[in-house]
Design a protein around this motif. Structure first.
Motif, PDB file in Angstrom:
ATOM      1  N   THR A  50     -23.544  17.036 -12.209  1.00 26.74           N
ATOM      2  CA  THR A  50     -22.982  17.508 -10.949  1.00 26.74           C
ATOM      3  C   THR A  50     -23.920  17.168  -9.788  1.00 26.74           C
ATOM      4  O   THR A  50     -24.879  16.403  -9.959  1.00 26.74           O
ATOM      5  CB  THR A  50     -22.744  19.021 -11.014  1.00 26.74           C
ATOM      6  OG1 THR A  50     -24.014  19.680 -11.141  1.00 26.74           O
ATOM      7  CG2 THR A  50     -21.871  19.394 -12.213  1.00 26.74           C
ATOM      8  N   ARG A  94     -18.829  14.925  -9.948  1.00 29.62           N
ATOM      9  CA  ARG A  94     -18.994  15.289 -11.356  1.00 29.62           C
ATOM     10  C   ARG A  94     -18.786  14.025 -12.178  1.00 29.62           C
ATOM     11  O   ARG A  94     -17.864  13.244 -11.937  1.00 29.62           O
ATOM     12  CB  ARG A  94     -17.972  16.352 -11.755  1.00 29.62           C
ATOM     13  CG  ARG A  94     -17.973  16.776 -13.233  1.00 29.62           C
ATOM     14  CD  ARG A  94     -16.897  17.834 -13.415  1.00 29.62           C
ATOM     15  NE  ARG A  94     -16.548  18.111 -14.798  1.00 29.62           N
ATOM     16  CZ  ARG A  94     -16.975  19.158 -15.503  1.00 29.62           C
ATOM     17  NH1 ARG A  94     -17.783  20.027 -14.934  1.00 29.62           N
ATOM     18  NH2 ARG A  94     -16.598  19.355 -16.734  1.00 29.62           N
ATOM     19  N   THR A  95     -19.669  13.795 -13.143  1.00 29.58           N
ATOM     20  CA  THR A  95     -19.501  12.674 -14.056  1.00 29.58           C
ATOM     21  C   THR A  95     -20.058  13.069 -15.416  1.00 29.58           C
ATOM     22  O   THR A  95     -20.410  14.231 -15.640  1.00 29.58           O
ATOM     23  CB  THR A  95     -20.139  11.393 -13.493  1.00 29.58           C
ATOM     24  OG1 THR A  95     -19.744  10.283 -14.295  1.00 29.58           O
ATOM     25  CG2 THR A  95     -21.656  11.482 -13.428  1.00 29.58           C
ATOM     26  N   THR A 107     -10.575  21.430 -13.625  1.00 30.08           N
ATOM     27  CA  THR A 107     -11.706  20.522 -13.469  1.00 30.08           C
ATOM     28  C   THR A 107     -11.353  19.245 -14.214  1.00 30.08           C
ATOM     29  O   THR A 107     -10.249  19.123 -14.753  1.00 30.08           O
ATOM     30  CB  THR A 107     -13.021  21.148 -13.982  1.00 30.08           C
ATOM     31  OG1 THR A 107     -14.117  20.303 -13.630  1.00 30.08           O
ATOM     32  CG2 THR A 107     -13.006  21.349 -15.478  1.00 30.08           C
ATOM     33  N   CYS A 108     -12.247  18.274 -14.253  1.00 32.81           N
ATOM     34  CA  CYS A 108     -12.019  17.003 -14.943  1.00 32.81           C
ATOM     35  C   CYS A 108     -13.297  16.595 -15.653  1.00 32.81           C
ATOM     36  O   CYS A 108     -14.369  17.125 -15.392  1.00 32.81           O
ATOM     37  CB  CYS A 108     -11.624  15.909 -13.952  1.00 32.81           C
ATOM     38  SG  CYS A 108     -10.123  16.228 -13.001  1.00 32.81           S
ATOM     39  N   TYR A 127     -14.978  13.235 -11.648  1.00 36.16           N
ATOM     40  CA  TYR A 127     -14.141  13.224 -10.452  1.00 36.16           C
ATOM     41  C   TYR A 127     -14.104  11.836  -9.841  1.00 36.16           C
ATOM     42  O   TYR A 127     -15.132  11.155  -9.752  1.00 36.16           O
ATOM     43  CB  TYR A 127     -14.673  14.196  -9.401  1.00 36.16           C
ATOM     44  CG  TYR A 127     -14.635  15.646  -9.800  1.00 36.16           C
ATOM     45  CD1 TYR A 127     -13.623  16.157 -10.614  1.00 36.16           C
ATOM     46  CD2 TYR A 127     -15.629  16.524  -9.359  1.00 36.16           C
ATOM     47  CE1 TYR A 127     -13.591  17.495 -10.965  1.00 36.16           C
ATOM     48  CE2 TYR A 127     -15.605  17.863  -9.710  1.00 36.16           C
ATOM     49  CZ  TYR A 127     -14.581  18.350 -10.513  1.00 36.16           C
ATOM     50  OH  TYR A 127     -14.552  19.668 -10.861  1.00 36.16           O
ATOM     51  N   CYS A 128     -12.921  11.435  -9.378  1.00 35.17           N
ATOM     52  CA  CYS A 128     -12.782  10.194  -8.623  1.00 35.17           C
ATOM     53  C   CYS A 128     -13.107  10.459  -7.162  1.00 35.17           C
ATOM     54  O   CYS A 128     -12.692  11.482  -6.601  1.00 35.17           O
ATOM     55  CB  CYS A 128     -11.357   9.657  -8.740  1.00 35.17           C
ATOM     56  SG  CYS A 128     -10.861   9.231 -10.428  1.00 35.17           S
ATOM     57  N   THR A 129     -13.808   9.550  -6.537  1.00 35.86           N
ATOM     58  CA  THR A 129     -14.215   9.749  -5.144  1.00 35.86           C
ATOM     59  C   THR A 129     -13.025   9.827  -4.201  1.00 35.86           C
ATOM     60  O   THR A 129     -13.122  10.435  -3.135  1.00 35.86           O
ATOM     61  CB  THR A 129     -15.136   8.603  -4.698  1.00 35.86           C
ATOM     62  OG1 THR A 129     -14.603   7.359  -5.177  1.00 35.86           O
ATOM     63  CG2 THR A 129     -16.542   8.781  -5.225  1.00 35.86           C
ATOM     64  N   CYS A 178     -10.016  11.196  -4.942  1.00 36.88           N
ATOM     65  CA  CYS A 178      -9.024  12.115  -5.507  1.00 36.88           C
ATOM     66  C   CYS A 178      -8.292  12.913  -4.427  1.00 36.88           C
ATOM     67  O   CYS A 178      -8.912  13.572  -3.588  1.00 36.88           O
ATOM     68  CB  CYS A 178      -9.693  13.072  -6.480  1.00 36.88           C
ATOM     69  SG  CYS A 178      -8.516  14.218  -7.266  1.00 36.88           S
ATOM     70  N   TRP A 204      -8.986  16.812  -4.428  1.00 35.82           N
ATOM     71  CA  TRP A 204     -10.383  17.217  -4.311  1.00 35.82           C
ATOM     72  C   TRP A 204     -10.528  18.686  -3.949  1.00 35.82           C
ATOM     73  O   TRP A 204     -11.504  19.336  -4.353  1.00 35.82           O
ATOM     74  CB  TRP A 204     -11.081  16.346  -3.254  1.00 35.82           C
ATOM     75  CG  TRP A 204     -10.484  16.432  -1.884  1.00 35.82           C
ATOM     76  CD1 TRP A 204      -9.506  15.644  -1.365  1.00 35.82           C
ATOM     77  CD2 TRP A 204     -10.813  17.375  -0.855  1.00 35.82           C
ATOM     78  NE1 TRP A 204      -9.193  16.028  -0.076  1.00 35.82           N
ATOM     79  CE2 TRP A 204      -9.980  17.095   0.261  1.00 35.82           C
ATOM     80  CE3 TRP A 204     -11.723  18.428  -0.762  1.00 35.82           C
ATOM     81  CZ2 TRP A 204     -10.041  17.819   1.444  1.00 35.82           C
ATOM     82  CZ3 TRP A 204     -11.789  19.157   0.421  1.00 35.82           C
ATOM     83  CH2 TRP A 204     -10.954  18.852   1.507  1.00 35.82           C
ATOM     84  N   PHE A 254     -11.496  21.411  -6.467  1.00 33.97           N
ATOM     85  CA  PHE A 254     -12.785  21.365  -7.163  1.00 33.97           C
ATOM     86  C   PHE A 254     -13.976  21.804  -6.323  1.00 33.97           C
ATOM     87  O   PHE A 254     -15.109  21.699  -6.789  1.00 33.97           O
ATOM     88  CB  PHE A 254     -13.055  19.940  -7.668  1.00 33.97           C
ATOM     89  CG  PHE A 254     -11.895  19.287  -8.343  1.00 33.97           C
ATOM     90  CD1 PHE A 254     -11.165  19.957  -9.314  1.00 33.97           C
ATOM     91  CD2 PHE A 254     -11.506  17.997  -8.005  1.00 33.97           C
ATOM     92  CE1 PHE A 254     -10.085  19.357  -9.944  1.00 33.97           C
ATOM     93  CE2 PHE A 254     -10.431  17.393  -8.616  1.00 33.97           C
ATOM     94  CZ  PHE A 254      -9.714  18.072  -9.595  1.00 33.97           C
ATOM     95  N   GLY A 280      -6.716  19.252 -11.370  1.00 33.44           N
ATOM     96  CA  GLY A 280      -7.571  19.055 -12.517  1.00 33.44           C
ATOM     97  C   GLY A 280      -6.980  18.141 -13.592  1.00 33.44           C
ATOM     98  O   GLY A 280      -6.144  17.308 -13.356  1.00 33.44           O
TER      99      GLY A 280
END
Length: 442
Positions: free
Chosen positions: A21, A52-53, A155-156, A159-161, A163, A166, A169, A203
């Protein structure tokens, strides 16, 4: 191929999920070769938009030798110029001076309020009245379709930049849509027999365990009116171990089998944004296992500047998806929310990209539709550009509409090479679009 009920016995070793995060962002940005000021600016963006990745994305998908220009890096990491320079500079200054968290949050919230956190009237128009109040987490957007946002799926895996969800989240309760009970959803559907399809979204519903997802899904299986259950997810791209290596993978697939055994069509709406997400062998394995349950995987993604804004990227994706037995479904236009100004591609260019990609694939790939805008009146597709009565126009069509009588209806907008969204367009050959109210005569 083994049944989904049989445990996976491939050579893939279990991979442990870990969420990275904003707390890990500075260290990860260093890996991309960014200097202190660039990292600070990116961290400032991450106070406004979520980050988030996970290890799979970091280790299997990103080409770190090409970062920060690598498309997958840009897909998940905040870019300093995603937000107005003045906003980024202000928040970066607060971070540099170790300002109190409440002050940073207040500044971030001011920026978020200007980013249209809920496009297409998601809060104002879509939450239905039911019983003595509203049913949280439900959008009855079109007559036959209900969207449901399960509380545990907010949540995922990453996250895609870009999204458009957004706002789900960022930790602001007033911006979230979340439903708590599958029984309440079933009750609502019984009161609305016109609904034949439910879409679980978030999410990402696949962030939930099978036992939790089952609490939402199983009450729906006895409803005769329900023909299709859809699950919107990016798990095949961001964490395919959900269906292969995770301890709950087999249980999840058994739940899918239960849906199809009940006579429901299970549509797995898979989100792939770039061909590299389809390259790892674990993705093909996960796809086969999901398909083995009787589910049909359909694919969709938005057209995003700096990530997939060229025809060859889409041709490559559609061909690979079709080769794996998936069904290309939608190419979307980036929605009018969040960092739209950074990622949006003009509609004229979007149409050109779609048409050039579409011409270069076989008929089996041409199940895909687009470029489509998920706007307030419905899904508006840019079918073409034409010269009519000496006027250059966009030819548009409503693929889906809040007013069902408008579905499939073509209409026209004056050509504008800079338009990126429906609101940028003006009607052609009429004083209003078909979904707009008639003008009062004076």
């Amino acid at each position: 191929m083994p049944s989904a009920n049989e445990p996976h016995t491939g050579a893939t070793s279990p991979r442990k999920f870990r969420a990275y995060t904003a707390a890990h962002l500075d260290q990860l940005l260093s890996r991309a070769g960014l200097g202190p000021e660039e990292r600070l600016a990116a961290r400032a963006v991450a106070t406004v938009l979520p980050f988030r990745t996970n290890p799979y994305v970091l280790d299997e998908l990103i080409d770190w030798d090409r970062a920060p220009d690598d498309p997958i890096y840009r897909l998940v990491f905040p870019q300093p110029d995603m937000l107005p320079e003045a906003d980024v500079s202000h928040i970066a200054g607060l971070l540099r001076s170790d300002a109190p968290r409440r002050e940073v949050n207040a500044a971030a919230n001011q920026v978020r309020a200007r980013l249209n956190p809920h496009p297409a009237g998601q809060l104002e128009l879509n939450v239905p009245s039911f019983g003595d109040g509203t049913l949280p987490g439900v959008q009855h957007k079109y007559d036959e379709t209900v969207l449901f946002f399960p509380k545990q799926g907010q949540t995922c895996h990453a996250y895609c930049t870009y999204c458009f969800r957004w706002a789900q989240f960022v930790g602001e309760p007033d911006l979230k849509m979340a439903g708590e009970e599958g029984d309440s959803l079933a009750t609502y559907l019984r009161a609305h027999p016109e609904v034949t399809s439910v879409l679980f979204t978030g999410g990402d519903p696949m962030i939930m365990s099978a036992s939790v997802l089952a609490r939402y899904v199983e009450p729906l299986l006895a409803l005769e009116q329900l023909e299709t259950i859809r699950i919107g997810t990016k798990s095949l791209a961001y964490w395919p171990d959900t269906f292969v290596g995770d301890s709950g993978a087999d249980e999840m697939l058994r739940l899918f089998e239960k849906v199809t055994a009940a006579g429901k069509s299970l549509a797995f709406m898979a989100h792939f944004t770039h061909p590299r997400e389809l390259e790892p062998e674990v993705v093909a394995t996960a796809v086969r296992r999901v398909q083995g349950t009787g589910a049909v995987i359909r694919t969709q993604a938005p057209l995003i500047r700096t990530i997939n804004d060229d025809p060859e990227t889409w041709r490559s994706m559609w061909r690979r998806q079709t080769a794996l037995g998936m069904v290309p479904y939608y190419l979307f236009v980036e929605r009018d929310t969040g960092p739209q100004d950074y990622f949006a591609v003009p509609l004229a260019r979007a149409h050109d990209i779609f048409q050039e990609a579409y011409r270069g694939v076989s008929g089996l790939c041409r199940t895909v539709r687009g470029p489509s805008m998920s706007a307030t009146p419905g899904k508006v597709c840019v079918d073409g550009v034409a010269e009519i009565a000496d006027q250059k126009v966009f030819v548009l069509r409503l693929l889906q509409a809040r007013d069902a009588s408008l579905v499939g209806r073509p209409f026209f907008a004056a050509y504008d090479p800079n338009a990126v969204w429906l609101d940028d367009l003006k009607p052609a050959f009429a004083d209003r679009f078909p979904f707009e109210p008639a003008l009062e005569r004076v």
